[in-house]
Design an enzyme around this catalytic site. Structure first.
Site, PDB file in Angstrom:
ATOM      1  CE1 TYR A  52      19.212 -19.259  -9.459  1.00  0.00           C
ATOM      2  CE2 TYR A  52      21.332 -19.149  -8.587  1.00  0.00           C
ATOM      3  CZ  TYR A  52      19.839 -19.410  -8.333  1.00  0.00           C
ATOM      4  OH  TYR A  52      19.448 -19.677  -7.072  1.00  0.00           O
ATOM      5  CB  THR A  94       3.703  -1.143   8.740  1.00  0.00           C
ATOM      6  OG1 THR A  94       4.193  -0.737   7.465  1.00  0.00           O
ATOM      7  CG2 THR A  94       2.521  -0.151   8.941  1.00  0.00           C
ATOM      8  CG  ASP A 141      13.532   2.923   5.761  1.00  0.00           C
ATOM      9  OD1 ASP A 141      13.608   2.885   4.607  1.00  0.00           O
ATOM     10  OD2 ASP A 141      12.251   2.468   6.309  1.00  0.00           O
ATOM     11  CE  LYS A 145       7.691   2.426  -0.674  1.00  0.00           C
ATOM     12  NZ  LYS A 145       7.750   1.088  -0.504  1.00  0.00           N
ATOM     13  NE  ARG A 153      -0.139   3.703   6.559  1.00  0.00           N
ATOM     14  CZ  ARG A 153       0.788   2.747   6.037  1.00  0.00           C
ATOM     15  NH1 ARG A 153       1.818   3.174   5.237  1.00  0.00           N
ATOM     16  NH2 ARG A 153       0.408   1.428   6.242  1.00  0.00           N
TER      17      ARG A 153
HETATM   18  O1  PLI Z   1       7.162  -2.106   0.595  1.00  0.00           O
HETATM   19  P1  PLI Z   1       8.597  -2.607   0.418  1.00  0.00           P
HETATM   20  O2  PLI Z   1       8.684  -3.889   0.999  1.00  0.00           O
HETATM   21  O3  PLI Z   1       9.371  -2.412  -0.607  1.00  0.00           O
HETATM   22  O4  PLI Z   1       9.284  -1.430   1.574  1.00  0.00           O
HETATM   23  C1  PLI Z   1       8.959  -1.359   2.893  1.00  0.00           C
HETATM   24  C2  PLI Z   1       9.393   0.023   3.524  1.00  0.00           C
HETATM   25  C3  PLI Z   1      10.129   0.377   4.281  1.00  0.00           C
HETATM   26  N1  PLI Z   1      10.487   1.575   4.797  1.00  0.00           N
HETATM   27  C4  PLI Z   1       9.512   2.545   4.321  1.00  0.00           C
HETATM   28  C5  PLI Z   1       9.813   3.792   4.967  1.00  0.00           C
HETATM   29  C6  PLI Z   1       8.551   2.272   3.458  1.00  0.00           C
HETATM   30  O5  PLI Z   1       7.608   3.561   3.120  1.00  0.00           O
HETATM   31  C7  PLI Z   1       8.325   1.105   3.104  1.00  0.00           C
HETATM   32  C8  PLI Z   1       7.164   0.896   2.194  1.00  0.00           C
HETATM   33  N2  PLI Z   1       6.027   1.531   1.880  1.00  0.00           N
HETATM   34  C9  PLI Z   1       5.106   1.506   1.463  1.00  0.00           C
HETATM   35  C10 PLI Z   1       4.550   0.118   0.817  1.00  0.00           C
HETATM   36  C11 PLI Z   1       4.040   2.509   1.306  1.00  0.00           C
HETATM   37  O6  PLI Z   1       3.011   2.770   0.865  1.00  0.00           O
HETATM   38  O7  PLI Z   1       4.302   3.680   2.081  1.00  0.00           O
END
Ligand code: PLI
Length: 444
Positions: free
Chosen positions: A60, A113, A203, A246, A370
């Site tokens: 934990y 978003t 970011d 990503k 988008r």
């Molecule tokens: O999907 P998350 O919560 O792990 O991350 C949010 C997020 C933050 N910043 C940017 C630039 C993103 O591209 C992003 C998430 N993007 C998604 C889910 C996408 O399909 O692009």
């Protein structure tokens, strides 16, 4: 991991998309042939990452995988303090709560978003300070993610630096088409913000892809490695939020990082409320190990060359077919210009939503909107009308082959041939937050 792809008939796909309210987020994945919904959590992990998963320390508190994760963040990104979170938006929630006060302005290089929503929920107002070229799908500017410093200066003069807790900088800029920021622009922004004592929050969801473009396009960086460029980008900022789903090649995970002890202390306290203890933040030990290894793999020059190279391959095929796409070709996907593709539809008839549904019917390829649906509503209830109305063909990393890219381009070209017959949509269900995920539509 190898998985079987299921082929369906056009009749089955028409029923599937109708049942899904013409929203590709509401399709069952088993009805999808090639899945380009997102590059988020959909990449294939490497043998090394899977081996790391087997070394999960599920204590934990104080898991050794947390310390490996912290070491990777320090070594490759240079940030001092790490807060793990379940994914990017978990980090955005905590960061926004720590830094933003009611009435604050948060300038950024185009909205994202979830990022903007957390800024707004914390009482802030997002202000777009990206260069104008970013909103033009045809501009060939090599760094369409750049900040317009004059736009920032106007905000500082109007509201005062005290009202601006930080400038929010994404590398690369997702909603502009995966477009990079230049190192020069970041350096100029650093000088400006230092003078006005404003933070830069990064970011860094696709920072390695941004670094690849700097290496390819910016003077003085040809002989630098992606590893060096990523480190330099991070060194120009004060803290970060990251979706590790990503660049970092994992199926789940994220983090917040900062160089400021006070910010860390408060975030470390909030993470136990919203995510989990500060040494796991909603992740299993094995997930943190996979992230630590994924971070290292993401800064490999050959990997990025193959990754962005595959996106370019698809983009060039689309261009050959005469399909209107955002140029220059971005890092994580191809963004088709739905306004130019379906000029007979106005933006209230959801051209990008319509086109994503039509591409699915044609081929079983899943893409995403988008445009106006993703942009959502302002806090006062009015719709945002973004200049860009795009369909994103997002390429997962290390998953598909060039033969899949050929099928995708051919299918899109087929829809392009019959584009005049495509009818628009009306929205029949709209959730309050992040409507693009769950909204439902019917044919006009
Ligand atoms: O999907 P998350 O919560 O792990 O991350 C949010 C997020 C933050 N910043 C940017 C630039 C993103 O591209 C992003 C998430 N993007 C998604 C889910 C996408 O399909 O692009």
């Amino acid at each position: 991991m190898v998985e079987l792809l299921k082929m369906t008939t056009a009749t089955q796909r028409k029923k599937a998309i109708r049942d899904a309210g013409y929203n590709t987020f509401l399709l069952k994945s088993e009805d999808v042939y090639i899945d380009l919904l997102t590059d988020s959590g959909t990449s294939a992990m490497s043998d090394r990452q899977w081996a790391g998963m087997m070394r999960g320390d599920e204590a934990y508190a104080g898991s050794r995988n947390y310390y490996n994760f912290e070491n990777a963040v320090r070594k490759y990104y240079g940030y001092k303090y790490l807060i793990p979170t379940h994914q990017g938006r978990g980090a955005e929630n905590i960061l926004s709560k720590v830094l933003i006060k009611k009435g604050d302005i948060v300038p950024g290089n185009m909205y994202f978003t979830t990022t903007r929503l957390h800024q707004e929920l914390a009482g802030g107002t997002f202000a777009d300070i990206i260069i104008d070229e970013a909103h033009d799908p045809h501009s060939l500017h090599p760094f369409k993610g750049n900040v317009d410093l004059e736009k920032l200066d106007k905000l500082v003069k109007k509201y005062g630096a005290k009202k601006i807790p930080y400038v929010s900088i994404a590398t690369t800029v997702n909603m502009a088409g995966g477009q990079p920021v230049s190192m020069k622009n970041l350096k100029d922004l650093r000088s400006y913000t230092r003078k006005h004592r404003i933070r830069i929050i990064h970011d860094m969801t696709r920072v390695a892809e941004n670094a690849y473009f700097i290496q390819q396009r910016e003077k003085g960086y040809q002989n630098k490695s992606i590893k060096e460029i990523v480190f330099e980008i991070c060194s120009l900022t004060d803290g970060a939020t990251m979706s590790a789903k990503k660049d970092a090649l994992v199926n789940i995970g994220g983090f917040m990082a900062t160089n400021e002890w006070d910010v860390f202390e408060e975030a470390r306290n909030l993470v136990v409320v919203y995510e989990g203890l500060h040494t796991y933040g909603g992740l299993a030990g094995r997930d943190m190990e996979a992230i630590a290894i994924g971070i290292e793999e993401s800064v490999n020059d050959k990997h990025q060359q193959a990754r962005v190279g595959q996106v370019e391959y698809l983009g060039n095929k689309m261009i050959d077919y005469g399909i209107p796409i955002v140029k220059p070709i971005g890092g994580h996907g191809i963004f088709v210009d739905a306004k130019a593709f379906l000029p007979h539809l106005n933006q209230d008839q959801y051209p990008a939503q319509t086109l994503a549904a039509e591409i699915f019917i044609e081929s079983g390829v899943r893409t995403m909107e988008r445009g106006i649906v993703s942009a959502g509503r302002k806090p006062n209830g009015d719709n945002y009308y973004p200049k860009l109305e795009l369909v994103r063909f997002t390429i997962p990393r290390r998953v598909y082959t060039q033969a899949h890219m050929d099928v995708i381009a051919e299918a899109t070209a087929e829809v392009f041939r019959r584009r005049n017959k495509v009818r628009g949509l009306k929205m029949v269900y709209e959730p309050k937050y992040l409507r693009f995920f769950q909204a439902r539509f019917e044919h006009l």
